[in-house]
Design a protein around this motif. Structure first.
Motif, PDB file in Angstrom:
ATOM      1  N   UNK A  19      31.722 -24.922   8.791  1.00  0.00           N
ATOM      2  CA  UNK A  19      32.661 -26.267   8.762  1.00  0.00           C
ATOM      3  C   UNK A  19      31.542 -27.365   8.668  1.00  0.00           C
ATOM      4  N   UNK A  20      31.430 -28.972   9.320  1.00  0.00           N
ATOM      5  CA  UNK A  20      30.576 -29.349   9.582  1.00  0.00           C
ATOM      6  C   UNK A  20      30.274 -29.300  11.237  1.00  0.00           C
ATOM      7  N   UNK A  42      22.893 -37.336   9.803  1.00  0.00           N
ATOM      8  CA  UNK A  42      23.822 -36.164   8.364  1.00  0.00           C
ATOM      9  C   UNK A  42      24.307 -35.088   9.728  1.00  0.00           C
ATOM     10  N   UNK A  43      25.496 -34.426   8.987  1.00  0.00           N
ATOM     11  CA  UNK A  43      26.351 -33.525   9.532  1.00  0.00           C
ATOM     12  C   UNK A  43      24.961 -31.989   9.216  1.00  0.00           C
ATOM     13  N   UNK A  44      25.275 -31.293   9.940  1.00  0.00           N
ATOM     14  CA  UNK A  44      24.883 -29.912  10.116  1.00  0.00           C
ATOM     15  C   UNK A  44      26.232 -28.405   9.903  1.00  0.00           C
ATOM     16  N   UNK A  45      26.242 -27.846   8.934  1.00  0.00           N
ATOM     17  CA  UNK A  45      27.630 -27.597   8.544  1.00  0.00           C
ATOM     18  C   UNK A  45      26.977 -25.900   8.780  1.00  0.00           C
ATOM     19  N   UNK A  46      27.666 -25.221   9.821  1.00  0.00           N
ATOM     20  CA  UNK A  46      27.518 -23.556  10.260  1.00  0.00           C
ATOM     21  C   UNK A  46      28.434 -22.290   9.436  1.00  0.00           C
ATOM     22  N   UNK A  47      28.274 -21.121   9.711  1.00  0.00           N
ATOM     23  CA  UNK A  47      29.672 -20.418   8.846  1.00  0.00           C
ATOM     24  C   UNK A  47      29.608 -19.213   9.198  1.00  0.00           C
ATOM     25  N   UNK A  48      30.405 -18.009   9.760  1.00  0.00           N
ATOM     26  CA  UNK A  48      29.935 -16.691   9.534  1.00  0.00           C
ATOM     27  C   UNK A  48      30.292 -16.589   8.571  1.00  0.00           C
ATOM     28  N   UNK A  49      29.797 -15.420   8.352  1.00  0.00           N
ATOM     29  CA  UNK A  49      30.032 -14.606   7.056  1.00  0.00           C
ATOM     30  C   UNK A  49      30.679 -13.663   7.110  1.00  0.00           C
ATOM     31  N   UNK A  50      29.955 -12.653   8.371  1.00  0.00           N
ATOM     32  CA  UNK A  50      31.268 -11.370   8.613  1.00  0.00           C
ATOM     33  C   UNK A  50      32.738 -11.491   8.308  1.00  0.00           C
ATOM     34  N   UNK A  51      33.189 -12.803   8.567  1.00  0.00           N
ATOM     35  CA  UNK A  51      34.081 -12.702   8.337  1.00  0.00           C
ATOM     36  C   UNK A  51      35.200 -12.490   6.545  1.00  0.00           C
ATOM     37  N   UNK A  52      33.574 -12.224   5.542  1.00  0.00           N
ATOM     38  CA  UNK A  52      34.422 -11.854   4.408  1.00  0.00           C
ATOM     39  C   UNK A  52      34.487 -10.713   4.707  1.00  0.00           C
ATOM     40  N   UNK A  53      33.859  -9.745   5.606  1.00  0.00           N
ATOM     41  CA  UNK A  53      33.922  -8.247   4.728  1.00  0.00           C
ATOM     42  C   UNK A  53      34.648  -7.573   4.994  1.00  0.00           C
TER      43      UNK A  53
END
Length: 210
Positions: A19-20, A42-53
């Motif tokens: 999220x932001x 402006x905000x900057x968004x971060x995600x963890x793509x590993x959780x979708x595996x």
């Protein structure tokens, strides 16, 4: 560095977390009061793509996408399943979802944006990566023909009207959009025994300025 106009596999981003993020600098004064400021507009968004595996097929898809982007080198599109539509709740875009501006009778170009909150504290977020064929535009409440009355640059989020709108006309739009991101690592560590046991790798993804 280039930006690749491809979207990270949506079935993998669906399970991601993120999220932001804001950056706030806080200074505590001698009297105990605080001064707070931010260098970010402006905000900057971060995600963890590993959780979708969820399977080895997903792992292969992730590695293939990672290699094609050369790790952190090239940006790409990311669907944030919690915030991807101009309409609330991820609903289908409506032509009056977001205000883009008011015509001065001569202006042709408008930038897509999404407003969060209301009043003086509202935050207006630039939208640089709209989803192709999803943008709807209206002038004074009348929806424009996407073939003959406006053009959208899907790489920048700019809307170009075919002719100036009447002065004082409200320009509104509805759209779906992606987030421009890159991998925030040049390395992915995956152990099949631990993955099969339920431990997923950490694959950080971070928003980039376009």
């Amino acid at each position: 560095m280039a930006f690749h106009e491809v979207r990270f596999p949506t079935d993998l981003s669906f399970g991601a977390m993120g999220g932001p993020e804001r950056r706030t600098e806080i200074v505590t004064l001698r009297n105990g009061f605080e001064e707070r400021n931010t260098p970010w507009a402006h905000s900057r968004r971060r995600y963890d793509a590993g959780l979708g595996l969820r399977s080895l097929v997903d792992v292969e898809a992730l590695i293939a996408f990672f290699e094609a982007r050369r790790g952190q080198l090239h940006g790409f599109r990311w669907k944030d399943w919690a915030d991807y539509s101009s309409a609330p709740g991820g609903e289908a875009p409506r032509v009056d979802d977001q205000a883009l501006g008011v015509s001065d009778g001569a202006r042709l170009s408008y930038s897509l944006c999404k407003t969060y909150g209301q009043g003086q504290s509202a935050y207006v977020r630039p939208i640089r990566k709209p989803v192709e064929s999803s943008v709807r535009v209206a002038v004074g409440g009348r929806e424009l023909d996407p073939v003959s009355e406006f053009f959208v640059d899907f790489e920048t989020g700019e809307v170009l009207l075919s002719e100036p709108a009447p002065a004082q006309s409200d320009i509104t739009a509805g759209f779906l959009f992606d987030v421009p991101v890159r991998f925030d690592t040049d390395r992915i560590d995956i152990s099949l025994p631990t993955f099969n046991a339920g431990q997923v790798p950490n694959v950080p993804v971070v928003e980039i300025r376009i």
